[in-house]
Design a protein around this motif. Structure first.
Motif, PDB file in Angstrom:
ATOM      1  N   ALA A 194       0.868  -1.182   0.000  1.00 26.51           N
ATOM      2  CA  ALA A 194       0.000   0.000   0.000  1.00 26.51           C
ATOM      3  C   ALA A 194       0.902   1.228   0.000  1.00 26.51           C
ATOM      4  N   TYR A 195       0.413   2.322  -0.595  1.00 27.87           N
ATOM      5  CA  TYR A 195       1.205   3.551  -0.663  1.00 27.87           C
ATOM      6  C   TYR A 195       0.395   4.729  -0.132  1.00 27.87           C
ATOM      7  N   LEU A 196       0.954   5.410   0.842  1.00 19.31           N
ATOM      8  CA  LEU A 196       0.365   6.627   1.384  1.00 19.31           C
ATOM      9  C   LEU A 196       1.012   7.823   0.703  1.00 19.31           C
ATOM     10  N   VAL A 197       0.198   8.659   0.087  1.00 16.33           N
ATOM     11  CA  VAL A 197       0.677   9.883  -0.547  1.00 16.33           C
ATOM     12  C   VAL A 197      -0.045  11.046   0.127  1.00 16.33           C
ATOM     13  N   ARG A 198       0.698  11.809   0.904  1.00 12.44           N
ATOM     14  CA  ARG A 198       0.115  12.876   1.710  1.00 12.44           C
ATOM     15  C   ARG A 198       0.306  14.206   0.996  1.00 12.44           C
ATOM     16  N   GLY A 199      -0.761  14.660   0.359  1.00 16.48           N
ATOM     17  CA  GLY A 199      -0.693  15.896  -0.398  1.00 16.48           C
ATOM     18  C   GLY A 199      -1.025  17.104   0.443  1.00 16.48           C
ATOM     19  N   SER A 200      -0.757  18.283  -0.117  1.00 21.83           N
ATOM     20  CA  SER A 200      -1.051  19.521   0.599  1.00 21.83           C
ATOM     21  C   SER A 200      -2.550  19.816   0.607  1.00 21.83           C
ATOM     22  N   ALA A 201      -3.284  19.289  -0.380  1.00 19.16           N
ATOM     23  CA  ALA A 201      -4.724  19.522  -0.457  1.00 19.16           C
ATOM     24  C   ALA A 201      -5.541  18.312  -0.022  1.00 19.16           C
ATOM     25  N   ARG A 202      -5.052  17.121  -0.323  1.00 17.06           N
ATOM     26  CA  ARG A 202      -5.759  15.888   0.063  1.00 17.06           C
ATOM     27  C   ARG A 202      -4.768  14.741   0.096  1.00 17.06           C
ATOM     28  N   THR A 203      -5.176  13.651   0.751  1.00 13.84           N
ATOM     29  CA  THR A 203      -4.300  12.503   0.983  1.00 13.84           C
ATOM     30  C   THR A 203      -4.957  11.241   0.452  1.00 13.84           C
ATOM     31  N   ILE A 204      -4.158  10.370  -0.191  1.00 21.16           N
ATOM     32  CA  ILE A 204      -4.711   9.140  -0.746  1.00 21.16           C
ATOM     33  C   ILE A 204      -3.878   7.932  -0.329  1.00 21.16           C
ATOM     34  N   LEU A 205      -4.514   6.781  -0.424  1.00 17.22           N
ATOM     35  CA  LEU A 205      -3.841   5.486  -0.355  1.00 17.22           C
ATOM     36  C   LEU A 205      -3.970   4.838  -1.711  1.00 17.22           C
ATOM     37  N   ILE A 206      -2.874   4.291  -2.217  1.00 18.81           N
ATOM     38  CA  ILE A 206      -2.907   3.530  -3.469  1.00 18.81           C
ATOM     39  C   ILE A 206      -2.762   2.065  -3.100  1.00 18.81           C
ATOM     40  N   ASP A 207      -3.830   1.305  -3.289  1.00 18.16           N
ATOM     41  CA  ASP A 207      -3.964  -0.088  -2.864  1.00 18.16           C
ATOM     42  C   ASP A 207      -3.931  -0.188  -1.335  1.00 18.16           C
ATOM     43  N   ASN A 216      -0.947   5.498  11.540  1.00 21.23           N
ATOM     44  CA  ASN A 216      -0.882   6.326  12.747  1.00 21.23           C
ATOM     45  C   ASN A 216       0.547   6.821  13.004  1.00 21.23           C
ATOM     46  N   PHE A 217       1.509   5.933  12.769  1.00 27.43           N
ATOM     47  CA  PHE A 217       2.910   6.317  12.968  1.00 27.43           C
ATOM     48  C   PHE A 217       3.286   7.458  12.024  1.00 27.43           C
ATOM     49  N   ALA A 218       2.739   7.427  10.810  1.00 24.64           N
ATOM     50  CA  ALA A 218       3.032   8.472   9.829  1.00 24.64           C
ATOM     51  C   ALA A 218       2.221   9.741  10.091  1.00 24.64           C
ATOM     52  N   GLY A 219       1.400   9.720  11.138  1.00 25.95           N
ATOM     53  CA  GLY A 219       0.583  10.883  11.462  1.00 25.95           C
ATOM     54  C   GLY A 219      -0.606  11.058  10.556  1.00 25.95           C
ATOM     55  N   CYS A 220      -1.068   9.958   9.974  1.00 22.74           N
ATOM     56  CA  CYS A 220      -2.177  10.030   9.024  1.00 22.74           C
ATOM     57  C   CYS A 220      -3.132   8.861   9.265  1.00 22.74           C
ATOM     58  N   PRO A 221      -3.924   8.896  10.339  1.00 26.68           N
ATOM     59  CA  PRO A 221      -4.869   7.814  10.619  1.00 26.68           C
ATOM     60  C   PRO A 221      -5.912   7.687   9.512  1.00 26.68           C
ATOM     61  N   PRO A 222      -6.622   6.556   9.444  1.00 23.48           N
ATOM     62  CA  PRO A 222      -7.555   6.304   8.338  1.00 23.48           C
ATOM     63  C   PRO A 222      -8.570   7.413   8.095  1.00 23.48           C
ATOM     64  N   GLU A 223      -9.007   8.082   9.159  1.00 24.67           N
ATOM     65  CA  GLU A 223     -10.018   9.131   8.959  1.00 24.67           C
ATOM     66  C   GLU A 223      -9.472  10.331   8.197  1.00 24.67           C
ATOM     67  N   LYS A 224      -8.156  10.431   8.043  1.00 20.90           N
ATOM     68  CA  LYS A 224      -7.561  11.520   7.266  1.00 20.90           C
ATOM     69  C   LYS A 224      -7.332  11.150   5.805  1.00 20.90           C
ATOM     70  N   ILE A 225      -7.661   9.909   5.420  1.00 23.11           N
ATOM     71  CA  ILE A 225      -7.507   9.484   4.028  1.00 23.11           C
ATOM     72  C   ILE A 225      -8.715   9.961   3.236  1.00 23.11           C
ATOM     73  N   ASP A 226      -8.482  10.770   2.214  1.00 24.12           N
ATOM     74  CA  ASP A 226      -9.581  11.299   1.408  1.00 24.12           C
ATOM     75  C   ASP A 226     -10.049  10.306   0.337  1.00 24.12           C
ATOM     76  N   MET A 227      -9.109   9.530  -0.202  1.00 28.23           N
ATOM     77  CA  MET A 227      -9.478   8.610  -1.274  1.00 28.23           C
ATOM     78  C   MET A 227      -8.545   7.412  -1.286  1.00 28.23           C
ATOM     79  N   VAL A 228      -9.102   6.253  -1.583  1.00 30.54           N
ATOM     80  CA  VAL A 228      -8.345   5.036  -1.835  1.00 30.54           C
ATOM     81  C   VAL A 228      -8.415   4.743  -3.330  1.00 30.54           C
ATOM     82  N   VAL A 229      -7.261   4.572  -3.964  1.00 30.79           N
ATOM     83  CA  VAL A 229      -7.212   4.248  -5.396  1.00 30.79           C
ATOM     84  C   VAL A 229      -6.756   2.803  -5.535  1.00 30.79           C
TER      85      VAL A 229
END
Length: 270
Positions: free
Chosen positions: A39-52, A67-80
């Motif tokens: 899985a890939y976390l991409v944390r953008g300045s406008a929105r954040t996604i997970l790829i797979d 959580n360790f990366a400071g981006c819990p699931p509720e902060k994910i805007d889109m899963v691709v």
């Protein structure tokens, strides 16, 4: 092939199930220790996604990495989702419950929404038989704008008919899923896939100015051009091996029952 050692990307966290590895600024690989895809976390300045998102059974460990990366699931805007195989999409239903948008190519979306177990390889993985809803149906040429990342959607069939690759041209980030892996390893041709389509997709990738390969399985690679050249050579070899296999099977005699069935069906119109 080059003899130099691969770049060592920093491992930020590791547990019994997965590792969190930094691929670039604000880009992280979550690599699972079982058969689940990366899985890939991409944390953008406008929105954040997970790829797979890997398998459903890996979800708790993935949450620990997020959580360790400071981006819990509720902060994910889109899963691709890169394609329909369960090792890539199994945990997506957890995000459906959070109302995170889930996106996939239209061909993958159709298979996933209809719960096409054969195409999704359900029997290969001990996953819960739960519905996964696709909110956004992607096409070639779509742009996923995260603010400081701009990911172009490329339709790259071959592994299956529904595979997509995401490419950030400015940063040279190539999210190739199972179309291309480090060392030129091929993800195989499954069900709706095609070796010829695979080669064409790899030729398209070869033309990109990619700097980091972020694939569906295995390590990160900073030699994507070398990887894709090797994969193309192997694909042509596989195509030649397949042709020899058909010759050995005597294609005409094997296709005769099929042709007879076609002739019988045509008689129904008489």
């Amino acid at each position: 092939m080059s003899e130099r050692k691969p770049t060592a990307f920093p491992i930020l966290m590791k547990n019994d199930t997965c590792s969190l590895i930094q691929a670039a600024d604000d880009v992280y690989q979550i690599r699972f220790s079982n058969r689940a895809a990366n899985a890939y976390l991409v944390r953008g300045s406008a929105r954040t996604i997970l790829i797979d998102v890997g398998l459903s059974s890996n979800y708790p460990a993935m949450v620990e990495c997020l959580n360790f990366a400071g981006c819990p699931p509720e902060k994910i805007d889109m899963v691709v989702l890169s394609h329909e195989h369960l090792d890539h999409i199994g945990a997506a239903w957890h995000f459906n419950e959070r109302r995170t948008y889930v996106a996939a190519h239209r061909l993958a979306a159709n298979k996933i929404m209809l719960r096409d177990d054969f195409s999704m390889l359900r029997k290969m993985f001990n996953e819960p038989n739960v519905p996964i809803n696709i909110d956004i149906w992607l096409e070639e040429g779509n742009l996923i704008d995260l603010g400081n990342f701009r990911l172009n959607v490329m339709y790259t069939p071959g592994h299956t008919s529904a595979c997509i690759t995401l490419f950030d041209q400015d940063k040279g980030l190539l999210f190739a899923a199972d179309t291309l892996m480090p060392g030129g390893v091929m993800g195989g041709v499954f069900g709706s896939g095609s070796i010829a389509d695979y080669i064409q997709s790899l030729e398209r990738i070869k033309g990109l100015n990619a700097k980091i390969l972020l694939s569906g399985h295995g390590r990160l690679s900073d030699t994507p051009q070398e990887d894709v050249r090797t994969a193309i050579a192997r694909s042509h070899g596989l195509l030649e091996d397949t042709a020899q296999l058909f010759d050995a099977l005597d294609a005409r005699s094997n296709f005769e029952p099929i042709m007879q069935s076609v002739r019988d069906l045509n008689k129904l119109d008489d």
